[in-house]
Motif scaffolding. Structure first.
Motif, PDB file in Angstrom:
ATOM      1  N   GLU A  71       0.826  -1.213   0.000  1.00 44.88           N
ATOM      2  CA  GLU A  71       0.000   0.000   0.000  1.00 44.88           C
ATOM      3  C   GLU A  71       0.860   1.262   0.000  1.00 44.88           C
ATOM      4  O   GLU A  71       0.512   2.255  -0.646  1.00 44.88           O
ATOM      5  N   ILE A  72       1.982   1.240   0.718  1.00 41.00           N
ATOM      6  CA  ILE A  72       2.895   2.388   0.706  1.00 41.00           C
ATOM      7  C   ILE A  72       3.414   2.623  -0.715  1.00 41.00           C
ATOM      8  O   ILE A  72       3.483   3.769  -1.182  1.00 41.00           O
ATOM      9  N   CYS A  73       3.761   1.550  -1.409  1.00 41.63           N
ATOM     10  CA  CYS A  73       4.247   1.690  -2.784  1.00 41.63           C
ATOM     11  C   CYS A  73       3.159   2.236  -3.701  1.00 41.63           C
ATOM     12  O   CYS A  73       3.450   3.065  -4.578  1.00 41.63           O
ATOM     13  N   ASP A  74       1.909   1.805  -3.508  1.00 44.56           N
ATOM     14  CA  ASP A  74       0.801   2.377  -4.284  1.00 44.56           C
ATOM     15  C   ASP A  74       0.680   3.879  -4.032  1.00 44.56           C
ATOM     16  O   ASP A  74       0.483   4.660  -4.964  1.00 44.56           O
ATOM     17  N   LEU A  75       0.794   4.275  -2.772  1.00 40.41           N
ATOM     18  CA  LEU A  75       0.693   5.689  -2.424  1.00 40.41           C
ATOM     19  C   LEU A  75       1.836   6.491  -3.047  1.00 40.41           C
ATOM     20  O   LEU A  75       1.614   7.564  -3.625  1.00 40.41           O
ATOM     21  N   LEU A  76       3.053   5.973  -2.944  1.00 43.89           N
ATOM     22  CA  LEU A  76       4.194   6.659  -3.556  1.00 43.89           C
ATOM     23  C   LEU A  76       3.999   6.775  -5.065  1.00 43.89           C
ATOM     24  O   LEU A  76       4.215   7.849  -5.647  1.00 43.89           O
ATOM     25  N   PHE A  77       3.580   5.696  -5.696  1.00 42.53           N
ATOM     26  CA  PHE A  77       3.377   5.713  -7.146  1.00 42.53           C
ATOM     27  C   PHE A  77       2.386   6.800  -7.549  1.00 42.53           C
ATOM     28  O   PHE A  77       2.668   7.618  -8.429  1.00 42.53           O
ATOM     29  N   HIS A  78       1.246   6.835  -6.913  1.00 40.70           N
ATOM     30  CA  HIS A  78       0.229   7.814  -7.292  1.00 40.70           C
ATOM     31  C   HIS A  78       0.672   9.242  -6.958  1.00 40.70           C
ATOM     32  O   HIS A  78       0.348  10.182  -7.684  1.00 40.70           O
ATOM     33  N   THR A  79       1.440   9.398  -5.893  1.00 41.39           N
ATOM     34  CA  THR A  79       1.991  10.711  -5.564  1.00 41.39           C
ATOM     35  C   THR A  79       2.996  11.137  -6.633  1.00 41.39           C
ATOM     36  O   THR A  79       3.019  12.304  -7.050  1.00 41.39           O
ATOM     37  N   PHE A  80       3.789  10.196  -7.107  1.00 38.99           N
ATOM     38  CA  PHE A  80       4.737  10.500  -8.180  1.00 38.99           C
ATOM     39  C   PHE A  80       4.013  10.835  -9.482  1.00 38.99           C
ATOM     40  O   PHE A  80       4.468  11.677 -10.259  1.00 38.99           O
ATOM     41  N   VAL A  81       2.881  10.196  -9.732  1.00 39.66           N
ATOM     42  CA  VAL A  81       2.084  10.540 -10.917  1.00 39.66           C
ATOM     43  C   VAL A  81       1.630  11.997 -10.813  1.00 39.66           C
ATOM     44  O   VAL A  81       1.729  12.759 -11.782  1.00 39.66           O
ATOM     45  N   LEU A  82       1.162  12.394  -9.633  1.00 39.57           N
ATOM     46  CA  LEU A  82       0.754  13.788  -9.434  1.00 39.57           C
ATOM     47  C   LEU A  82       1.935  14.731  -9.654  1.00 39.57           C
ATOM     48  O   LEU A  82       1.802  15.755 -10.321  1.00 39.57           O
ATOM     49  N   ALA A  83       3.084  14.358  -9.102  1.00 46.03           N
ATOM     50  CA  ALA A  83       4.281  15.190  -9.294  1.00 46.03           C
ATOM     51  C   ALA A  83       4.578  15.344 -10.785  1.00 46.03           C
ATOM     52  O   ALA A  83       4.805  16.455 -11.268  1.00 46.03           O
ATOM     53  N   GLY A  84       4.560  14.239 -11.514  1.00 51.15           N
ATOM     54  CA  GLY A  84       4.823  14.301 -12.952  1.00 51.15           C
ATOM     55  C   GLY A  84       3.790  15.137 -13.681  1.00 51.15           C
ATOM     56  O   GLY A  84       4.130  15.910 -14.574  1.00 51.15           O
ATOM     57  N   TYR A  85       2.543  15.004 -13.299  1.00 52.45           N
ATOM     58  CA  TYR A  85       1.464  15.771 -13.917  1.00 52.45           C
ATOM     59  C   TYR A  85       1.666  17.266 -13.696  1.00 52.45           C
ATOM     60  O   TYR A  85       1.393  18.077 -14.571  1.00 52.45           O
ATOM     61  N   LYS A  86       2.169  17.617 -12.518  1.00 50.70           N
ATOM     62  CA  LYS A  86       2.399  19.023 -12.167  1.00 50.70           C
ATOM     63  C   LYS A  86       3.816  19.487 -12.500  1.00 50.70           C
ATOM     64  O   LYS A  86       4.258  20.556 -12.075  1.00 50.70           O
ATOM     65  N   ASN A  87       4.544  18.666 -13.268  1.00 50.34           N
ATOM     66  CA  ASN A  87       5.911  18.991 -13.710  1.00 50.34           C
ATOM     67  C   ASN A  87       6.879  19.202 -12.549  1.00 50.34           C
ATOM     68  O   ASN A  87       7.765  20.060 -12.609  1.00 50.34           O
ATOM     69  N   ILE A  88       6.704  18.427 -11.506  1.00 56.73           N
ATOM     70  CA  ILE A  88       7.644  18.398 -10.397  1.00 56.73           C
ATOM     71  C   ILE A  88       8.543  17.185 -10.626  1.00 56.73           C
ATOM     72  O   ILE A  88       8.055  16.067 -10.790  1.00 56.73           O
ATOM     73  N   THR A  89       9.831  17.416 -10.656  1.00 58.38           N
ATOM     74  CA  THR A  89      10.783  16.349 -10.959  1.00 58.38           C
ATOM     75  C   THR A  89      11.285  15.686  -9.681  1.00 58.38           C
ATOM     76  O   THR A  89      11.133  16.213  -8.574  1.00 58.38           O
ATOM     77  N   LEU A  90      11.919  14.537  -9.873  1.00 60.65           N
ATOM     78  CA  LEU A  90      12.562  13.854  -8.751  1.00 60.65           C
ATOM     79  C   LEU A  90      13.645  14.755  -8.156  1.00 60.65           C
ATOM     80  O   LEU A  90      13.812  14.814  -6.942  1.00 60.65           O
ATOM     81  N   GLU A  91      14.317  15.509  -8.998  1.00 57.62           N
ATOM     82  CA  GLU A  91      15.350  16.434  -8.528  1.00 57.62           C
ATOM     83  C   GLU A  91      14.732  17.541  -7.672  1.00 57.62           C
ATOM     84  O   GLU A  91      15.322  17.960  -6.672  1.00 57.62           O
ATOM     85  N   ASP A  92      13.547  18.017  -8.055  1.00 54.84           N
ATOM     86  CA  ASP A  92      12.846  19.015  -7.241  1.00 54.84           C
ATOM     87  C   ASP A  92      12.535  18.456  -5.854  1.00 54.84           C
ATOM     88  O   ASP A  92      12.719  19.140  -4.843  1.00 54.84           O
ATOM     89  N   ILE A  93      12.056  17.222  -5.825  1.00 59.81           N
ATOM     90  CA  ILE A  93      11.711  16.581  -4.550  1.00 59.81           C
ATOM     91  C   ILE A  93      12.959  16.390  -3.702  1.00 59.81           C
ATOM     92  O   ILE A  93      12.968  16.694  -2.508  1.00 59.81           O
ATOM     93  N   GLU A  94      14.026  15.914  -4.326  1.00 62.23           N
ATOM     94  CA  GLU A  94      15.279  15.722  -3.590  1.00 62.23           C
ATOM     95  C   GLU A  94      15.783  17.043  -3.022  1.00 62.23           C
ATOM     96  O   GLU A  94      16.198  17.117  -1.859  1.00 62.23           O
ATOM     97  N   ALA A  95      15.731  18.104  -3.812  1.00 64.20           N
ATOM     98  CA  ALA A  95      16.210  19.413  -3.350  1.00 64.20           C
ATOM     99  C   ALA A  95      15.392  19.902  -2.154  1.00 64.20           C
ATOM    100  O   ALA A  95      15.948  20.439  -1.191  1.00 64.20           O
ATOM    101  N   GLU A  96      14.079  19.717  -2.201  1.00 65.73           N
ATOM    102  CA  GLU A  96      13.239  20.148  -1.079  1.00 65.73           C
ATOM    103  C   GLU A  96      13.510  19.316   0.169  1.00 65.73           C
ATOM    104  O   GLU A  96      13.589  19.852   1.279  1.00 65.73           O
ATOM    105  N   LEU A  97      13.681  18.011  -0.008  1.00 66.04           N
ATOM    106  CA  LEU A  97      14.008  17.164   1.150  1.00 66.04           C
ATOM    107  C   LEU A  97      15.375  17.532   1.732  1.00 66.04           C
ATOM    108  O   LEU A  97      15.541  17.576   2.952  1.00 66.04           O
TER     109      LEU A  97
END
Length: 115
Positions: A71-97
């Protein structure tokens, strides 16, 4: 720690996932689950995230690590879909973290109230 094999594998898997999500943006909704979600917009993606978050919470009450992990992986996947839809990159997420890392959660939360 940063150069450990586990971090490298995780970074690679997240990058692959983001790359796949980006690739699916250009597909027809009939060809791709990701594309079909994106074609329905933020409201649909949000509803999937809400659904998955509830499933994570429900699974956390069970004594079944594999179900919770699923279930955690499902949540991460769908959250990543939202990020991609909103043009937020993995690099953006890493920088914020990284920006937040080392800051007390209590201090970070208090700083949001001051804005």
């Amino acid at each position: 720690f940063i150069n450990s094999p586990k971090v490298t594998i995780m970074e690679s898997m997240f990058k692959e996932l983001f790359d796949t999500i980006e690739d699916r943006k250009g597909k027809a909704p009939s060809e791709s689950y990701v594309s079909s979600l994106m074609s329905k917009g933020t409201v649909k993606i949000n509803s999937k995230i809400t659904e998955e978050a509830a499933e994570v919470c429900e699974a956390a009450l069970e004594d079944d690590k594999s179900h919770l992990l699923y279930e955690i992986c499902d949540l991460l996947f769908h959250t990543f879909v939202l990020a991609g839809y909103k043009n937020i990159t993995l690099e953006d997420i890493e920088a914020e973290l990284r920006r937040r890392h080392g800051t007390s959660g209590l201090v970070e939360k208090a700083s949001r109230g001051a804005k």
